[in-house]
Design an enzyme around this catalytic site. Structure first.
Site, short mmCIF file in Angstrom:
data_model
loop_
_atom_site.label_atom_id
_atom_site.label_comp_id
_atom_site.label_asym_id
_atom_site.label_seq_id
_atom_site.Cartn_x
_atom_site.Cartn_y
_atom_site.Cartn_z
N SER A 163 0.79 -1.24 0.00
CA SER A 163 0.00 0.00 0.00
C SER A 163 0.81 1.28 0.00
O SER A 163 0.25 2.36 -0.21
CB SER A 163 -0.94 0.02 1.20
N SER A 202 -10.45 1.30 1.13
CA SER A 202 -10.87 0.55 -0.04
C SER A 202 -9.82 0.64 -1.14
O SER A 202 -9.55 1.72 -1.68
CB SER A 202 -12.21 1.07 -0.57
N ASN A 203 -9.26 -0.49 -1.47
CA ASN A 203 -8.30 -0.55 -2.56
C ASN A 203 -8.95 -0.29 -3.91
O ASN A 203 -8.27 0.09 -4.87
CB ASN A 203 -7.63 -1.93 -2.57
#
Length: 369
Positions: free
Chosen positions: A87, A187-188
């Site tokens: 991330s 939320s990706n």
């Protein structure tokens, strides 16, 4: 990254630390590298195959490693290891998006529908800002994918995913909150859409834009976006996933990274990530007003802005950065706002336990002395 360690599948993660007042940064009075090494050893003892760290402070640069680079060997973790940074990719993608805002080619309040017609339900209400700060309400597509140790998980190892496929999996589920902008929910999916918006605005992929705008100018020679390539170039530790309920591990170093996309595919090193966050926080990549946007919380009480997170150490030092989980690799990259003090940690988990506490103890020692 908590989602992967807890769910054993998430390729990227959120930081959820309660906000705290800004405090003056505190550097250690003297370098205590022996104690830093001990804390790094404790991270490995808590549940990692191997780990490495780079600390930059008033005493210079210190790099340490612990554990092994490969199970059932005595091979040391290379000090300049490359790893999947998960991330932390989001901060790179967010920086490119904000550069396009600075150039007047994109607006934070542009609706998704304006750039990606029909891509998501209610796209006229979800803005670029909502995607960046995780308030879109879009379901996280990673929650729809199979988890290890299921055979379905292993069947997807070499699969090339398209953003459209993954977004479709997400929007088959109801929103996590309403209306957009009201609630923080990591939320990706939002970052897959941001990668597509970058391509619509520039005519080039988000990977090409990150390379052109950040990696090459900063001479981050060990950083790359692999696309569909399953390999990690250069020296690196091996990464593993559990394949049985008893925790037996499978070497999963090579895998198709398209499942992570614009929210998590980057490969980097501790040195390169420290260089990136120093450039970002020193306004070499964004003007001050957009850096201020980046460090403004999405929702009161949260510590996440536009692709950038922050936390407060036990000694009251506020540090900025991101953490990342690419399933077989976990990483943390943080810096004081003046960039005089930076720490990046990377490890290969063995999934015996959640390593957050051990890593937090290391970060506190590195920033507080």
């Amino acid at each position: 990254m908590k989602q992967v360690l807890q769910a054993l599948v998430t390729a990227t993660t959120a930081l959820a630390v309660l906000a705290a007042p800004t405090a003056a940064t505190a550097a250690p009075k003297e370098a205590d590298r022996v104690e830093l090494q001990r804390r790094l050893d404790q991270v490995v003892a808590a549940g990692a195959v191997g780990a490495l760290v780079e600390v930059r402070d008033e005493h210079g640069v210190w790099r340490g490693t612990s554990g092994v680079a490969e199970l059932n060997t005595t091979r040391a973790v290379p000090v300049h290891s490359r790893f999947r940074a998960g991330s932390i990719t989001k901060t790179f993608t967010a920086t490119v998006v904000l550069q396009l805002v600075a150039e007047g080619r994109l607006q934070l309040d542009d609706p998704v529908e304006a750039w990606l017609p029909g891509a998501v339900p209610d796209g006229h209400r979800i803005t670029v800002r909502h995607l960046l700060n995780h308030t879109s309400g879009l379901y996280d597509y990673l929650r729809t994918l199979p988890m290890p140790p299921s055979p379905e998980f292993l069947n997807n190892r070499w699969r090339t995913w398209t953003p459209d496929e993954l977004v479709a999996r997400a929007v088959a589920n109801p929103p996590t909150s309403e209306p957009p902008g009201s609630t923080f929910a990591y939320s990706n999916t939002g970052y897959l859409l941001l990668g597509q918006i970058v391509e619509q605005v520039t005519g080039r992929s988000y990977g090409e834009e990150i390379e052109r705008r950040i990696i090459r100018p900063l001479r981050m020679h060990s950083t790359s976006l692999p696309g569909t390539s399953p390999r990690i170039p250069g020296p690196h530790p091996r990464g593993y996933v559990p394949i049985t309920q008893d925790g037996d591990l499978l070497d999963y170093t090579q895998m198709n990274p398209t499942v992570m996309g614009a929210g998590g595919e980057i490969i980097s090193t501790t040195t390169d990530l420290n260089r990136f966050f120093a450039a970002l926080l020193n306004e070499h990549l964004l003007p001050r007003h957009l850096l201020d946007e980046m460090t403004t919380p999405a929702v009161q009480g949260r510590t996440y802005g536009l692709g950038l997170a922050w936390r407060v150490t036990t000694c009251g030092t506020r540090i900025y950065g991101h953490d990342g989980d690419a399933l077989t690799y976990q990483s943390w990259a943080f810096s004081t706002q003046d960039t005089h003090h930076q720490v990046t940690v990377a490890l290969t988990p063995d999934f015996r336990s959640d390593l957050d506490d051990a890593v937090n103890t290391l970060l506190d020692k590195a920033f507080c002395g």
